[in-house]
Design a protein around this motif. Structure first.
Motif, PDB file in Angstrom:
ATOM      1  N   CYS A 104      -3.852  11.803  13.559  1.00 35.78           N
ATOM      2  CA  CYS A 104      -3.805  10.687  14.514  1.00 35.78           C
ATOM      3  C   CYS A 104      -4.516   9.447  13.980  1.00 35.78           C
ATOM      4  N   GLN A 105      -4.817   9.442  12.671  1.00 37.61           N
ATOM      5  CA  GLN A 105      -5.405   8.261  12.036  1.00 37.61           C
ATOM      6  C   GLN A 105      -4.277   7.301  11.710  1.00 37.61           C
ATOM      7  N   PRO A 106      -4.209   6.126  12.331  1.00 36.69           N
ATOM      8  CA  PRO A 106      -3.111   5.188  12.058  1.00 36.69           C
ATOM      9  C   PRO A 106      -3.147   4.689  10.624  1.00 36.69           C
ATOM     10  N   VAL A 107      -1.967   4.442  10.067  1.00 40.69           N
ATOM     11  CA  VAL A 107      -1.842   4.004   8.672  1.00 40.69           C
ATOM     12  C   VAL A 107      -1.068   2.695   8.622  1.00 40.69           C
ATOM     13  N   ARG A 108      -1.548   1.763   7.802  1.00 36.21           N
ATOM     14  CA  ARG A 108      -0.854   0.493   7.560  1.00 36.21           C
ATOM     15  C   ARG A 108      -0.148   0.560   6.208  1.00 36.21           C
ATOM     16  N   TYR A 109       1.043  -0.053   6.139  1.00 34.35           N
ATOM     17  CA  TYR A 109       1.806  -0.093   4.895  1.00 34.35           C
ATOM     18  C   TYR A 109       1.673  -1.483   4.269  1.00 34.35           C
ATOM     19  N   GLY A 133       7.677  -2.222   9.123  1.00 34.99           N
ATOM     20  CA  GLY A 133       6.338  -2.747   9.374  1.00 34.99           C
ATOM     21  C   GLY A 133       5.465  -2.763   8.134  1.00 34.99           C
ATOM     22  N   VAL A 134       6.024  -3.241   7.013  1.00 32.90           N
ATOM     23  CA  VAL A 134       5.272  -3.334   5.754  1.00 32.90           C
ATOM     24  C   VAL A 134       4.691  -4.737   5.612  1.00 32.90           C
ATOM     25  N   CYS A 135       3.418  -4.832   5.265  1.00 29.38           N
ATOM     26  CA  CYS A 135       2.743  -6.122   5.078  1.00 29.38           C
ATOM     27  C   CYS A 135       2.706  -6.482   3.595  1.00 29.38           C
ATOM     28  N   ALA A 136       2.882  -7.754   3.297  1.00 27.35           N
ATOM     29  CA  ALA A 136       2.885  -8.219   1.907  1.00 27.35           C
ATOM     30  C   ALA A 136       1.573  -8.932   1.586  1.00 27.35           C
ATOM     31  N   ILE A 137       0.991  -8.567   0.441  1.00 25.38           N
ATOM     32  CA  ILE A 137      -0.197  -9.256  -0.070  1.00 25.38           C
ATOM     33  C   ILE A 137       0.219  -9.983  -1.340  1.00 25.38           C
ATOM     34  N   CYS A 169      -6.970  11.091   5.023  1.00 24.35           N
ATOM     35  CA  CYS A 169      -7.587  10.044   5.851  1.00 24.35           C
ATOM     36  C   CYS A 169      -7.322   8.632   5.344  1.00 24.35           C
ATOM     37  N   THR A 170      -6.194   8.423   4.721  1.00 23.48           N
ATOM     38  CA  THR A 170      -5.794   7.085   4.312  1.00 23.48           C
ATOM     39  C   THR A 170      -5.511   6.224   5.548  1.00 23.48           C
ATOM     40  N   SER A 171      -6.013   4.990   5.530  1.00 27.94           N
ATOM     41  CA  SER A 171      -5.751   4.049   6.625  1.00 27.94           C
ATOM     42  C   SER A 171      -4.786   2.946   6.205  1.00 27.94           C
ATOM     43  N   ALA A 172      -4.632   2.768   4.895  1.00 33.67           N
ATOM     44  CA  ALA A 172      -3.693   1.765   4.374  1.00 33.67           C
ATOM     45  C   ALA A 172      -3.146   2.283   3.051  1.00 33.67           C
ATOM     46  N   VAL A 173      -1.831   2.259   2.898  1.00 38.49           N
ATOM     47  CA  VAL A 173      -1.212   2.778   1.677  1.00 38.49           C
ATOM     48  C   VAL A 173      -0.208   1.766   1.142  1.00 38.49           C
ATOM     49  N   GLY A 174      -0.184   1.597  -0.178  1.00 39.70           N
ATOM     50  CA  GLY A 174       0.740   0.648  -0.784  1.00 39.70           C
ATOM     51  C   GLY A 174       0.789   0.795  -2.291  1.00 39.70           C
TER      52      GLY A 174
END
Length: 345
Positions: free
Chosen positions: A97-102, A195-199, A166-171
Protein backbone atom coordinates in the motif's frame (compact mmCIF):
# COMPACT_ATOMS: atom_id res chain seq x y z
CA UNK A 1 -56.82 -21.39 58.39
CA UNK A 2 -58.15 -23.67 55.71
CA UNK A 3 -58.21 -20.72 53.29
CA UNK A 4 -54.59 -19.69 53.99
CA UNK A 5 -52.64 -20.22 50.75
CA UNK A 6 -49.43 -20.89 52.66
CA UNK A 7 -50.88 -24.21 53.68
CA UNK A 8 -51.51 -25.34 50.11
CA UNK A 9 -49.26 -28.14 48.79
CA UNK A 10 -46.14 -26.82 46.98
CA UNK A 11 -46.69 -29.12 44.04
CA UNK A 12 -49.91 -27.34 43.22
CA UNK A 13 -47.87 -24.39 41.74
CA UNK A 14 -45.59 -26.51 39.53
CA UNK A 15 -46.62 -26.75 35.87
CA UNK A 16 -45.60 -30.15 34.63
CA UNK A 17 -45.08 -30.22 30.89
CA UNK A 18 -45.11 -33.35 28.88
CA UNK A 19 -41.63 -34.73 28.06
CA UNK A 20 -42.15 -34.20 24.31
CA UNK A 21 -42.90 -30.47 24.79
CA UNK A 22 -39.73 -30.01 26.84
CA UNK A 23 -37.61 -31.59 24.11
CA UNK A 24 -39.11 -29.39 21.39
CA UNK A 25 -38.47 -26.26 23.47
CA UNK A 26 -34.84 -27.21 23.94
CA UNK A 27 -34.42 -27.78 20.21
CA UNK A 28 -35.94 -24.35 19.46
CA UNK A 29 -33.58 -22.67 21.94
CA UNK A 30 -30.57 -24.53 20.50
CA UNK A 31 -31.48 -23.55 16.95
CA UNK A 32 -31.89 -19.91 17.99
CA UNK A 33 -28.45 -19.94 19.66
CA UNK A 34 -26.83 -21.42 16.55
CA UNK A 35 -28.39 -18.80 14.27
CA UNK A 36 -27.18 -16.02 16.56
CA UNK A 37 -23.68 -17.52 16.66
CA UNK A 38 -23.45 -17.74 12.86
CA UNK A 39 -24.68 -14.16 12.48
CA UNK A 40 -22.16 -12.81 15.00
CA UNK A 41 -19.38 -14.85 13.42
CA UNK A 42 -20.19 -13.53 9.93
CA UNK A 43 -20.09 -9.94 11.19
CA UNK A 44 -16.65 -10.51 12.74
CA UNK A 45 -15.29 -12.18 9.61
CA UNK A 46 -16.41 -9.28 7.42
CA UNK A 47 -14.54 -6.85 9.62
CA UNK A 48 -11.26 -8.75 9.30
CA UNK A 49 -11.48 -9.08 5.50
CA UNK A 50 -13.24 -12.44 5.09
CA UNK A 51 -16.58 -13.01 3.37
CA UNK A 52 -19.15 -15.64 4.28
CA UNK A 53 -21.24 -17.28 1.58
CA UNK A 54 -24.96 -16.50 1.93
CA UNK A 55 -25.73 -20.11 0.95
CA UNK A 56 -25.14 -21.47 4.38
CA UNK A 57 -25.84 -25.18 4.48
CA UNK A 58 -24.26 -26.31 7.68
CA UNK A 59 -20.71 -25.19 6.80
CA UNK A 60 -19.04 -21.81 6.39
CA UNK A 61 -17.80 -21.13 2.88
CA UNK A 62 -14.94 -18.72 3.75
CA UNK A 63 -13.40 -16.66 0.94
CA UNK A 64 -10.41 -14.40 1.64
CA UNK A 65 -10.05 -11.16 -0.35
CA UNK A 66 -7.49 -8.36 -0.40
CA UNK A 67 -8.23 -5.34 1.70
CA UNK A 68 -8.06 -2.25 -0.58
CA UNK A 69 -5.35 0.31 0.15
CA UNK A 70 -6.56 3.44 1.96
CA UNK A 71 -7.08 6.53 -0.18
CA UNK A 72 -3.95 8.72 -0.10
CA UNK A 73 -4.35 12.19 1.36
CA UNK A 74 -3.57 14.12 -1.83
CA UNK A 75 -5.10 16.74 -4.07
CA UNK A 76 -7.55 15.47 -6.74
CA UNK A 77 -5.26 16.62 -9.58
CA UNK A 78 -2.48 14.43 -8.15
CA UNK A 79 -4.46 11.16 -8.11
CA UNK A 80 -3.45 10.03 -11.67
CA UNK A 81 0.23 10.12 -10.61
CA UNK A 82 -0.17 7.76 -7.63
CA UNK A 83 0.16 4.05 -8.35
CA UNK A 84 0.09 0.70 -6.53
CA UNK A 85 2.03 -1.67 -8.83
CA UNK A 86 1.85 -5.44 -8.34
CA UNK A 87 5.12 -6.98 -9.54
CA UNK A 88 5.03 -10.44 -11.11
CA UNK A 89 8.51 -11.38 -9.88
CA UNK A 90 8.04 -10.79 -6.14
CA UNK A 91 5.54 -9.65 -3.51
CA UNK A 92 5.71 -6.12 -2.10
CA UNK A 93 4.45 -7.50 1.24
CA UNK A 94 4.06 -4.79 3.87
CA UNK A 95 4.78 -2.08 1.28
CA UNK A 96 1.94 -3.12 -1.04
CA UNK A 97 0.00 0.00 0.00
CA UNK A 98 3.04 2.27 -0.41
CA UNK A 99 2.15 4.59 -3.33
CA UNK A 100 4.67 4.77 -6.18
CA UNK A 101 5.39 7.64 -8.58
CA UNK A 102 6.61 7.01 -12.14
CA UNK A 103 9.28 9.25 -13.69
CA UNK A 104 11.71 9.48 -16.61
CA UNK A 105 14.88 11.59 -16.69
CA UNK A 106 14.88 13.07 -20.20
CA UNK A 107 18.33 14.25 -21.21
CA UNK A 108 21.21 14.09 -23.69
CA UNK A 109 24.49 12.20 -23.41
CA UNK A 110 27.19 14.00 -21.40
CA UNK A 111 24.73 16.41 -19.79
CA UNK A 112 25.30 15.34 -16.18
CA UNK A 113 22.50 12.77 -16.18
CA UNK A 114 24.74 10.00 -14.83
CA UNK A 115 25.80 12.14 -11.87
CA UNK A 116 22.23 13.32 -11.33
CA UNK A 117 20.93 9.74 -11.33
CA UNK A 118 23.43 8.67 -8.66
CA UNK A 119 22.09 11.49 -6.50
CA UNK A 120 18.53 10.25 -6.91
CA UNK A 121 19.54 6.65 -6.19
CA UNK A 122 21.16 7.85 -2.98
CA UNK A 123 17.61 8.35 -1.73
CA UNK A 124 16.21 5.36 0.16
CA UNK A 125 12.90 5.40 -1.70
CA UNK A 126 13.96 6.26 -5.28
CA UNK A 127 14.94 3.70 -7.94
CA UNK A 128 16.34 5.02 -11.22
CA UNK A 129 17.36 2.15 -13.47
CA UNK A 130 19.89 3.72 -15.79
CA UNK A 131 19.90 4.22 -19.55
CA UNK A 132 17.68 1.25 -20.40
CA UNK A 133 16.98 2.29 -24.01
CA UNK A 134 20.67 2.29 -24.90
CA UNK A 135 19.89 -1.29 -26.00
CA UNK A 136 18.48 -0.90 -29.51
CA UNK A 137 16.12 -3.89 -29.36
CA UNK A 138 14.16 -2.24 -26.55
CA UNK A 139 13.42 0.78 -28.75
CA UNK A 140 12.93 -1.08 -32.04
CA UNK A 141 9.30 0.07 -32.25
CA UNK A 142 6.52 1.51 -30.10
CA UNK A 143 5.43 -1.94 -28.91
CA UNK A 144 8.86 -2.87 -27.55
CA UNK A 145 9.16 0.57 -25.96
CA UNK A 146 5.82 0.18 -24.17
CA UNK A 147 6.67 -3.36 -23.12
CA UNK A 148 9.90 -2.10 -21.54
CA UNK A 149 8.14 0.82 -19.85
CA UNK A 150 5.47 -1.49 -18.39
CA UNK A 151 8.15 -3.73 -16.92
CA UNK A 152 9.96 -0.79 -15.30
CA UNK A 153 6.85 0.81 -13.86
CA UNK A 154 5.46 -2.51 -12.63
CA UNK A 155 8.66 -2.79 -10.52
CA UNK A 156 9.70 -5.91 -12.44
CA UNK A 157 12.87 -4.32 -13.83
CA UNK A 158 15.65 -5.60 -11.57
CA UNK A 159 18.90 -3.66 -11.44
CA UNK A 160 21.47 -2.55 -8.87
CA UNK A 161 19.33 0.55 -8.30
CA UNK A 162 16.14 -1.37 -7.48
CA UNK A 163 14.75 -0.70 -4.01
CA UNK A 164 11.98 -3.18 -4.78
CA UNK A 165 9.43 -3.48 -1.97
CA UNK A 166 9.46 0.03 -0.52
CA UNK A 167 10.18 2.09 -3.61
CA UNK A 168 8.24 5.38 -3.66
CA UNK A 169 9.44 6.60 -7.06
CA UNK A 170 10.70 4.50 -9.97
CA UNK A 171 12.13 5.56 -13.32
CA UNK A 172 15.17 5.62 -15.61
CA UNK A 173 17.24 7.81 -17.94
CA UNK A 174 16.01 8.38 -21.49
CA UNK A 175 18.19 10.13 -24.06
CA UNK A 176 16.57 12.16 -26.85
CA UNK A 177 18.22 10.04 -29.56
CA UNK A 178 16.94 6.73 -28.12
CA UNK A 179 13.51 6.64 -29.77
CA UNK A 180 12.07 9.33 -27.51
CA UNK A 181 11.78 12.07 -30.15
CA UNK A 182 11.07 9.64 -32.99
CA UNK A 183 7.97 8.27 -31.23
CA UNK A 184 7.18 11.33 -29.15
CA UNK A 185 3.44 11.41 -29.90
CA UNK A 186 2.82 7.85 -28.67
CA UNK A 187 5.15 8.30 -25.69
CA UNK A 188 3.47 11.54 -24.62
CA UNK A 189 0.13 9.73 -24.70
CA UNK A 190 1.60 6.88 -22.65
CA UNK A 191 2.97 9.34 -20.08
CA UNK A 192 -0.38 11.07 -19.75
CA UNK A 193 -2.37 7.82 -19.58
CA UNK A 194 -0.05 6.07 -17.12
CA UNK A 195 0.72 9.15 -15.02
CA UNK A 196 4.45 9.33 -15.77
CA UNK A 197 6.32 12.52 -14.76
CA UNK A 198 9.19 13.89 -16.84
CA UNK A 199 12.38 15.33 -15.34
CA UNK A 200 14.20 17.33 -18.01
CA UNK A 201 17.94 17.70 -17.40
CA UNK A 202 20.01 19.67 -19.90
CA UNK A 203 23.25 21.67 -19.95
CA UNK A 204 23.30 25.40 -20.52
CA UNK A 205 26.89 25.32 -21.75
CA UNK A 206 26.62 23.21 -24.88
CA UNK A 207 30.30 23.78 -25.70
CA UNK A 208 31.34 21.95 -22.53
CA UNK A 209 28.97 19.15 -23.43
CA UNK A 210 30.57 18.90 -26.89
CA UNK A 211 34.06 18.63 -25.36
CA UNK A 212 32.84 15.90 -23.01
CA UNK A 213 31.25 13.98 -25.91
CA UNK A 214 34.47 14.13 -27.96
CA UNK A 215 36.65 13.07 -25.02
CA UNK A 216 34.35 10.20 -24.08
CA UNK A 217 34.22 9.01 -27.69
CA UNK A 218 38.04 9.01 -27.83
CA UNK A 219 38.33 6.98 -24.63
CA UNK A 220 36.03 4.24 -25.99
CA UNK A 221 38.92 3.25 -28.25
CA UNK A 222 41.92 4.53 -26.27
CA UNK A 223 40.80 3.12 -22.88
CA UNK A 224 43.10 5.41 -20.94
CA UNK A 225 42.36 3.90 -17.52
CA UNK A 226 44.43 0.70 -17.57
CA UNK A 227 42.77 -0.53 -20.74
CA UNK A 228 39.25 0.12 -19.43
CA UNK A 229 36.73 2.62 -20.80
CA UNK A 230 34.89 4.61 -18.14
CA UNK A 231 32.26 7.24 -18.84
CA UNK A 232 32.22 8.27 -15.16
CA UNK A 233 34.91 8.13 -12.51
CA UNK A 234 35.05 8.11 -8.70
CA UNK A 235 38.54 9.46 -7.96
CA UNK A 236 40.38 12.72 -8.75
CA UNK A 237 43.29 10.71 -10.18
CA UNK A 238 41.07 8.96 -12.74
CA UNK A 239 39.46 12.30 -13.65
CA UNK A 240 42.91 13.85 -14.18
CA UNK A 241 43.96 11.04 -16.51
CA UNK A 242 40.82 11.32 -18.67
CA UNK A 243 41.03 15.13 -18.72
CA UNK A 244 44.56 14.81 -20.10
CA UNK A 245 43.14 14.23 -23.58
CA UNK A 246 42.37 17.50 -25.38
CA UNK A 247 40.07 17.15 -28.39
CA UNK A 248 40.38 19.19 -31.56
CA UNK A 249 37.06 20.91 -32.35
CA UNK A 250 35.91 21.35 -35.95
CA UNK A 251 35.29 25.10 -35.94
CA UNK A 252 33.78 25.04 -39.44
CA UNK A 253 30.74 23.13 -38.12
CA UNK A 254 30.86 24.39 -34.53
CA UNK A 255 28.11 27.04 -34.66
CA UNK A 256 25.83 24.82 -36.78
CA UNK A 257 26.21 21.87 -34.42
CA UNK A 258 25.60 23.99 -31.32
CA UNK A 259 22.45 25.36 -32.96
CA UNK A 260 21.25 21.83 -33.78
CA UNK A 261 21.74 20.70 -30.18
CA UNK A 262 19.89 23.77 -28.92
CA UNK A 263 16.99 23.13 -31.31
CA UNK A 264 16.77 19.47 -30.22
CA UNK A 265 16.37 20.59 -26.63
CA UNK A 266 13.66 23.10 -27.45
CA UNK A 267 11.78 20.54 -29.58
CA UNK A 268 11.77 18.00 -26.75
CA UNK A 269 10.43 20.57 -24.32
CA UNK A 270 7.69 21.49 -26.78
CA UNK A 271 6.74 17.85 -27.45
CA UNK A 272 6.36 17.01 -23.75
CA UNK A 273 4.94 20.33 -22.63
CA UNK A 274 1.53 18.80 -21.87
CA UNK A 275 2.97 16.21 -19.46
CA UNK A 276 3.66 16.84 -15.79
CA UNK A 277 7.33 17.85 -15.79
CA UNK A 278 10.14 19.78 -14.16
CA UNK A 279 13.03 21.46 -16.01
CA UNK A 280 16.55 21.38 -14.58
CA UNK A 281 19.91 22.54 -15.85
CA UNK A 282 23.08 20.76 -14.80
CA UNK A 283 24.85 24.01 -13.94
CA UNK A 284 21.99 25.10 -11.64
CA UNK A 285 22.08 21.84 -9.70
CA UNK A 286 25.87 22.10 -9.28
CA UNK A 287 25.65 25.67 -7.98
CA UNK A 288 22.52 25.25 -5.88
CA UNK A 289 21.81 21.88 -4.26
CA UNK A 290 18.39 23.21 -3.18
CA UNK A 291 17.29 22.25 -6.68
CA UNK A 292 17.50 18.64 -5.47
CA UNK A 293 14.88 19.53 -2.86
CA UNK A 294 12.65 20.70 -5.70
CA UNK A 295 13.06 17.31 -7.39
CA UNK A 296 12.21 15.44 -4.20
CA UNK A 297 9.14 17.59 -3.74
CA UNK A 298 8.20 16.93 -7.37
CA UNK A 299 8.42 13.16 -6.74
CA UNK A 300 6.65 13.51 -3.36
CA UNK A 301 9.36 11.67 -1.42
CA UNK A 302 10.77 12.68 2.00
CA UNK A 303 13.55 15.23 1.62
CA UNK A 304 17.06 13.85 2.19
CA UNK A 305 20.59 15.14 1.71
CA UNK A 306 21.64 13.44 -1.53
CA UNK A 307 25.26 12.56 -2.28
CA UNK A 308 27.23 11.13 -5.20
CA UNK A 309 30.67 9.53 -5.40
CA UNK A 310 31.20 10.67 -8.98
CA UNK A 311 34.04 13.12 -9.69
CA UNK A 312 33.82 15.77 -12.41
CA UNK A 313 36.33 15.17 -15.25
CA UNK A 314 36.66 18.53 -17.06
CA UNK A 315 37.08 21.16 -14.35
CA UNK A 316 38.07 24.81 -14.59
CA UNK A 317 38.59 26.91 -17.71
CA UNK A 318 37.78 25.34 -21.06
CA UNK A 319 41.07 26.64 -22.46
CA UNK A 320 42.74 23.77 -20.56
CA UNK A 321 40.68 21.12 -22.35
CA UNK A 322 40.75 22.08 -26.06
CA UNK A 323 43.71 21.87 -28.46
CA UNK A 324 42.61 24.67 -30.79
CA UNK A 325 41.18 26.99 -28.12
CA UNK A 326 42.11 30.27 -29.84
CA UNK A 327 40.39 29.14 -33.03
CA UNK A 328 37.27 28.21 -31.03
CA UNK A 329 37.26 31.62 -29.36
CA UNK A 330 37.47 33.41 -32.68
CA UNK A 331 34.63 31.32 -34.12
CA UNK A 332 32.19 31.94 -31.26
CA UNK A 333 32.87 35.64 -30.62
CA UNK A 334 29.95 37.76 -31.73
CA UNK A 335 27.54 34.78 -31.84
CA UNK A 336 24.74 33.74 -29.48
CA UNK A 337 27.14 31.16 -28.04
CA UNK A 338 29.94 33.52 -27.03
CA UNK A 339 29.01 33.26 -23.33
CA UNK A 340 29.95 29.55 -23.43
CA UNK A 341 33.60 30.62 -23.58
CA UNK A 342 33.48 32.13 -20.10
CA UNK A 343 31.27 29.71 -18.15
CA UNK A 344 33.08 27.41 -15.73
CA UNK A 345 30.57 24.55 -15.61
Amino acid sequence: MADDPSFLPKDSFVLKLPKKSSLVLRMVVLFFVMVCAVYICSICLKQIGVSVSPNYIGFLNVEVFERPCPEPNIEPWDIPFVHYPKPKTYNRDECSCQPVRYFAIISMQRSGSGWFETLLNNHTNISSNGEIFSVKDRRANVSTIFETLDKVYNLDWLSSASKNECTSAVGFKWMLNQGLVKHHEEIVEYFKTRGVCAIFLFRRNLLRRMISVLANSYDRDAKLLNGTHKSHVHSPKEAEILAGYKPMINTTLLVTELKQIQDSTLKALAYFNTTRHILLYYEDVVENRMRLDDVQEFLKVPKRELKSRQVKIHRGSLSRHVQNWEEVQTTLKGTNFENFLRQDF
